[in-house]
Motif scaffolding. Structure first.
Motif, mmCIF file in Angstrom:
data_model
loop_
_atom_site.group_PDB
_atom_site.id
_atom_site.type_symbol
_atom_site.label_atom_id
_atom_site.label_comp_id
_atom_site.label_asym_id
_atom_site.label_seq_id
_atom_site.Cartn_x
_atom_site.Cartn_y
_atom_site.Cartn_z
ATOM 1 N N ALA A 33 0.967 -1.243 -0.094
ATOM 2 C CA ALA A 33 0.111 -0.147 -0.103
ATOM 3 C C ALA A 33 0.774 1.203 0.037
ATOM 4 N N GLU A 34 0.375 2.055 -0.833
ATOM 5 C CA GLU A 34 0.951 3.409 -1.174
ATOM 6 C C GLU A 34 0.180 4.557 -0.339
ATOM 7 N N ARG A 35 -1.015 4.012 -0.308
ATOM 8 C CA ARG A 35 -1.822 5.219 0.163
ATOM 9 C C ARG A 35 -2.911 4.403 0.754
ATOM 10 N N ASP A 36 -3.870 5.095 1.413
ATOM 11 C CA ASP A 36 -5.085 4.386 2.274
ATOM 12 C C ASP A 36 -5.656 3.263 1.144
ATOM 13 N N VAL A 37 -6.229 2.161 1.553
ATOM 14 C CA VAL A 37 -6.509 1.243 0.626
ATOM 15 C C VAL A 37 -7.834 0.598 1.258
ATOM 16 N N GLU A 38 -8.740 0.289 0.445
ATOM 17 C CA GLU A 38 -10.087 -0.538 0.681
ATOM 18 C C GLU A 38 -9.987 -1.494 -0.513
ATOM 19 N N ILE A 39 -9.859 -2.885 0.029
ATOM 20 C CA ILE A 39 -9.799 -3.772 -0.921
ATOM 21 C C ILE A 39 -10.722 -4.989 -0.523
ATOM 22 N N THR A 40 -11.481 -5.781 -1.390
ATOM 23 C CA THR A 40 -12.194 -6.847 -1.039
ATOM 24 C C THR A 40 -11.286 -7.899 -1.773
ATOM 25 N N ILE A 41 -10.956 -9.138 -1.384
ATOM 26 C CA ILE A 41 -10.289 -10.227 -1.509
ATOM 27 C C ILE A 41 -11.259 -11.419 -1.514
ATOM 28 N N ARG A 42 -11.866 -11.755 -2.676
ATOM 29 C CA ARG A 42 -12.872 -12.828 -2.975
ATOM 30 C C ARG A 42 -12.084 -14.136 -3.571
ATOM 31 N N PHE A 43 -12.126 -15.282 -2.739
ATOM 32 C CA PHE A 43 -11.455 -16.265 -3.103
ATOM 33 C C PHE A 43 -12.421 -17.214 -3.979
ATOM 34 N N VAL A 44 -11.951 -17.590 -4.918
ATOM 35 C CA VAL A 44 -13.086 -18.409 -5.778
ATOM 36 C C VAL A 44 -12.418 -19.620 -6.290
ATOM 37 N N ASP A 45 -13.412 -20.589 -6.754
ATOM 38 C CA ASP A 45 -13.077 -21.904 -7.195
ATOM 39 C C ASP A 45 -12.832 -21.899 -8.899
ATOM 40 N N GLU A 46 -12.528 -22.805 -9.307
ATOM 41 C CA GLU A 46 -12.150 -22.814 -10.731
ATOM 42 C C GLU A 46 -13.572 -22.380 -11.686
ATOM 43 N N ALA A 47 -14.719 -22.612 -11.328
ATOM 44 C CA ALA A 47 -15.812 -22.375 -12.201
ATOM 45 C C ALA A 47 -16.269 -20.718 -11.973
ATOM 46 N N GLU A 48 -16.107 -20.417 -10.818
ATOM 47 C CA GLU A 48 -16.398 -18.958 -10.844
ATOM 48 C C GLU A 48 -15.016 -18.152 -11.350
ATOM 49 N N GLY A 49 -14.126 -18.398 -11.113
ATOM 50 C CA GLY A 49 -12.552 -17.950 -11.937
ATOM 51 C C GLY A 49 -13.181 -17.901 -13.471
ATOM 52 N N PHE A 50 -13.482 -19.132 -13.869
ATOM 53 C CA PHE A 50 -13.859 -19.154 -15.397
ATOM 54 C C PHE A 50 -14.748 -18.185 -15.922
ATOM 55 N N ASP A 51 -15.807 -17.932 -14.917
ATOM 56 C CA ASP A 51 -17.139 -17.323 -15.391
ATOM 57 C C ASP A 51 -16.420 -15.767 -15.364
ATOM 58 N N LEU A 52 -15.633 -15.306 -14.035
ATOM 59 C CA LEU A 52 -15.435 -13.910 -14.069
ATOM 60 C C LEU A 52 -14.291 -13.471 -15.179
ATOM 61 N N ASN A 53 -13.320 -14.514 -15.562
ATOM 62 C CA ASN A 53 -12.312 -14.350 -16.632
ATOM 63 C C ASN A 53 -13.282 -14.253 -17.949
ATOM 64 N N SER A 54 -13.966 -15.054 -18.249
ATOM 65 C CA SER A 54 -14.864 -15.157 -19.328
ATOM 66 C C SER A 54 -15.698 -13.893 -19.801
ATOM 67 N N ARG A 55 -16.401 -13.463 -18.633
ATOM 68 C CA ARG A 55 -17.253 -12.299 -18.617
ATOM 69 C C ARG A 55 -16.259 -10.994 -18.861
ATOM 70 N N TYR A 56 -15.362 -10.696 -18.023
ATOM 71 C CA TYR A 56 -14.758 -9.608 -18.002
ATOM 72 C C TYR A 56 -13.359 -9.614 -18.851
ATOM 73 N N ARG A 57 -12.910 -10.494 -19.258
ATOM 74 C CA ARG A 57 -11.504 -10.440 -20.031
ATOM 75 C C ARG A 57 -11.902 -11.338 -21.527
ATOM 76 N N HIS A 58 -13.206 -12.132 -21.956
ATOM 77 C CA HIS A 58 -13.308 -12.607 -22.907
ATOM 78 C C HIS A 58 -12.383 -13.738 -22.924
ATOM 79 N N LYS A 59 -11.903 -14.502 -22.093
ATOM 80 C CA LYS A 59 -10.850 -15.453 -22.017
ATOM 81 C C LYS A 59 -11.571 -16.811 -21.396
ATOM 82 N N ASP A 60 -11.394 -17.988 -21.996
ATOM 83 C CA ASP A 60 -12.193 -19.130 -21.810
ATOM 84 C C ASP A 60 -11.246 -20.005 -20.999
ATOM 85 N N TYR A 61 -10.770 -19.434 -19.705
ATOM 86 C CA TYR A 61 -10.145 -20.399 -18.772
ATOM 87 C C TYR A 61 -10.179 -19.494 -17.389
ATOM 88 N N ALA A 62 -9.963 -20.160 -16.233
ATOM 89 C CA ALA A 62 -9.847 -19.631 -15.044
ATOM 90 C C ALA A 62 -8.479 -19.000 -14.982
#
Length: 160
Positions: A33-62
């Motif tokens: 941290a270089e300045r004040d930080v508010e972060i959420t860290i979500r730990f995901v399984d492979e199915a959710e990782g695949f869904d997020l990467n597909s939806r937001y990066r258009h990549k078909d893998y986790a």
């Protein structure tokens, strides 16, 4: 100069008992941290990782880590999604410990949340040495010493 204020919310941590305690992971965020930080860290399984990467990066893998940065200043606000099964597999393939690779992904994502990137060599020449110094200060080795696979991430759009 005062230390940055660091607020980290963890989601789905209970699904992955191999994760260290929240205090340890929050300290890793604080180290980057270089300045004040508010972060959420979500730990995901492979199915959710695949869904997020597909939806937001258009990549078909986790992928290992996705960074969704919303604000860089005056407070860093971001979400990180860490795909634990990919992290485990990569750590094994790269001969790294689970903790070393997890710390690297958290520091890496936190730096992206601050606006750092590594798309171009010029950007990588700034971000990677910073990452290495932070990780070594925490007590981990240079994650790029073997120039293995680097964390993949996205800063394109916020999570829904």
């Amino acid at each position: 100069m005062t230390e940055p204020r660091v607020s980290v919310e963890f989601q789905q941590r209970e699904l992955f008992p191999e994760l260290p305690d929240e205090k340890t992971m929050t300290a890793w965020v604080a180290a980057a941290a270089e300045r004040d930080v508010e972060i959420t860290i979500r730990f995901v399984d492979e199915a959710e990782g695949f869904d997020l990467n597909s939806r937001y990066r258009h990549k078909d893998y986790a992928t290992n880590v996705l960074t969704f940065d919303y604000e860089h200043e005056p407070v860093v606000r971001a979400d990180l999604a860490i795909c634990v099964p990919v992290l485990v597999r990569q750590a094994r393939e790269q001969g790294k410990t689970f903790l070393a690779h997890l710390c690297h992904l958290i520091v890496h994502g936190t730096l992206h949340a601050h606006g750092y990137d590594h798309v171009t060599q010029e950007q990588a020449d700034v971000m990677e040495p910073l990452e290495i110094r932070i990780l070594q200060k925490i007590g981990f080795e240079d994650p790029y010493q073997d120039r293995g696979e680097q964390p993949e991430d996205s800063q394109r759009r916020p999570l829904p």
